[in-house]
Design a protein around this motif. Structure first.
Motif, short mmCIF file in Angstrom:
data_model
loop_
_atom_site.label_atom_id
_atom_site.label_comp_id
_atom_site.label_asym_id
_atom_site.label_seq_id
_atom_site.Cartn_x
_atom_site.Cartn_y
_atom_site.Cartn_z
N ALA A 43 0.81 -1.21 0.00
CA ALA A 43 0.00 0.00 0.00
C ALA A 43 0.85 1.27 0.00
CB ALA A 43 -0.95 0.00 1.21
N GLY A 44 2.15 1.13 0.20
CA GLY A 44 3.01 2.30 0.12
C GLY A 44 3.80 2.64 1.36
N ALA A 45 3.73 1.79 2.39
CA ALA A 45 4.53 2.04 3.59
C ALA A 45 6.02 1.97 3.24
CB ALA A 45 4.19 1.04 4.69
N SER A 46 6.82 2.76 3.91
CA SER A 46 8.25 2.80 3.63
C SER A 46 9.05 1.84 4.50
CB SER A 46 8.79 4.21 3.85
OG SER A 46 8.25 5.09 2.89
N GLY A 47 8.41 1.21 5.45
CA GLY A 47 9.12 0.26 6.29
C GLY A 47 8.30 -0.16 7.48
N PHE A 48 8.88 -1.03 8.28
CA PHE A 48 8.16 -1.49 9.46
C PHE A 48 9.12 -1.79 10.57
CE2 PHE A 48 8.65 -4.88 6.36
CZ PHE A 48 9.39 -5.83 7.06
N LEU A 49 8.61 -1.77 11.80
CA LEU A 49 9.42 -1.94 12.99
C LEU A 49 8.58 -2.69 14.02
CD1 LEU A 49 12.25 -0.89 14.01
CD2 LEU A 49 10.98 0.91 15.20
N LEU A 50 9.24 -3.52 14.80
CA LEU A 50 8.53 -4.24 15.85
C LEU A 50 8.15 -3.30 16.99
CD1 LEU A 50 10.62 -7.52 16.10
CD2 LEU A 50 8.49 -7.13 14.87
N LYS A 51 7.00 -3.56 17.58
CA LYS A 51 6.53 -2.69 18.66
C LYS A 51 7.45 -2.71 19.88
CE LYS A 51 1.55 -2.61 17.78
NZ LYS A 51 0.22 -2.94 18.31
N ASP A 52 8.18 -3.81 20.06
CA ASP A 52 9.05 -3.88 21.23
C ASP A 52 10.47 -3.41 20.94
OD1 ASP A 52 9.89 -5.93 19.62
OD2 ASP A 52 9.72 -7.52 21.11
N ALA A 92 15.85 6.07 15.29
CA ALA A 92 16.66 5.87 14.09
C ALA A 92 15.77 5.56 12.89
CB ALA A 92 17.66 4.73 14.31
N ALA A 93 14.72 4.77 13.11
CA ALA A 93 13.81 4.42 12.02
C ALA A 93 13.10 5.66 11.48
CB ALA A 93 12.78 3.40 12.51
N ILE A 94 12.66 6.54 12.36
CA ILE A 94 12.00 7.77 11.93
C ILE A 94 12.93 8.60 11.08
CG2 ILE A 94 11.02 9.96 12.73
CD1 ILE A 94 10.08 8.44 15.26
N ARG A 95 14.17 8.73 11.52
CA ARG A 95 15.14 9.56 10.77
C ARG A 95 15.48 8.93 9.42
NH1 ARG A 95 17.39 10.10 16.33
NH2 ARG A 95 16.99 12.24 16.99
N VAL A 96 15.62 7.61 9.40
CA VAL A 96 15.95 6.93 8.15
C VAL A 96 14.83 7.12 7.13
CG1 VAL A 96 16.16 4.64 7.09
CG2 VAL A 96 17.51 5.21 9.11
N ILE A 97 13.60 6.93 7.56
CA ILE A 97 12.47 7.04 6.65
C ILE A 97 12.24 8.50 6.24
CG2 ILE A 97 9.95 6.85 6.55
CD1 ILE A 97 10.17 4.18 7.86
N ALA A 98 12.43 9.42 7.17
CA ALA A 98 12.29 10.84 6.82
C ALA A 98 13.32 11.25 5.78
CB ALA A 98 12.43 11.71 8.07
N GLY A 99 14.46 10.59 5.78
CA GLY A 99 15.51 10.90 4.84
C GLY A 99 15.32 10.26 3.48
#
Length: 209
Positions: A85-94, A102-109
């Protein structure tokens, strides 16, 4: 409690700011349109409209934000569809707070992010044929040069630009040029979508298959 924790972690960073929170998918879509954030952290399991439907709507907007999907192991099939659907990635809740930041910064970049633990399970789904749906044929692949097709294969195998450059014996800048060209030709936004397409059309097969 989880949402409050995320807000506290993110707002404590000098370069990050939470511009809004939503308790369900419909509210998330409305908030994304109004606040126009750079990144949306999307939970898949929500009341009413779930994160999968919300991701599809958020990423369909003009100049959409990046979407980071949160998941648990029992939701892998939905993660696969969220990436479609277009998500740029995923991360486990834990994940640790540092991993979230780091994930937020990577995807924002503009980069894609795949949690290694979940990636393995998704690839296993490809191998066993339990992915929730099949993608249509993509004639765009015919427009790729042999080198671009090779680079796409290596992207799908999880190699970075530097690793691809070493494998092919070319410069990193050359690899970046190939990556940008092939993403444009096959009509996808990032490496995650390119990887999914490569597996869908059989360009790459899981090693365990």
């Amino acid at each position: 409690m989880l949402l409050a924790g995320f807000v506290a972690i993110i707002d404590a960073e000098d370069d990050l700011e939470v511009v809004g929170t939503a308790a369900d998918g419909a509210a998330a879509v409305e908030l994304a349109a109004a606040a126009r954030p750079d990144v949306v952290i999307m939970d898949i399991r929500m009341p009413g409209m779930d994160g999968l439907a919300a991701t599809r709507l958020v990423t369909a907007a003009d100049d959409p934000p990046k979407v980071l999907v949160l998941t648990t192991f029992d939701l892998d099939a939905y993660v696969f569809e969220a990436l479609r659907a277009g998500a740029s990635g995923f991360l486990l809740k834990d994940a640790d707070p540092d991993e979230l930041l780091a994930a937020i910064r990577v995807i924002a970049g503009g980069e894609a992010l795949l949690d290694p633990a979940v990636t393995g399970r998704l690839i296993e789904a490809f191998a066993t044929g339990v992915t929730p749906s099949a993608a249509p044929e993509r004639p765009e692949l015919a427009a790729l040069t042999p080198r671009e097709r090779e680079v796409l294969t290596l992207i799908a195998e999880g190699l970075s630009n530097a690793e691809i450059a070493a494998r092919l014996g070319v410069g990193v800048g050359t690899v970046k040029t190939h990556v940008n060209a092939l993403l444009t030709k096959i009509g996808v936004r990032d490496r995650v979508q390119a990887t999914i397409l490569a597996y869908d059309v059989g360009l790459v097969r899981p090693r365990s298959a």
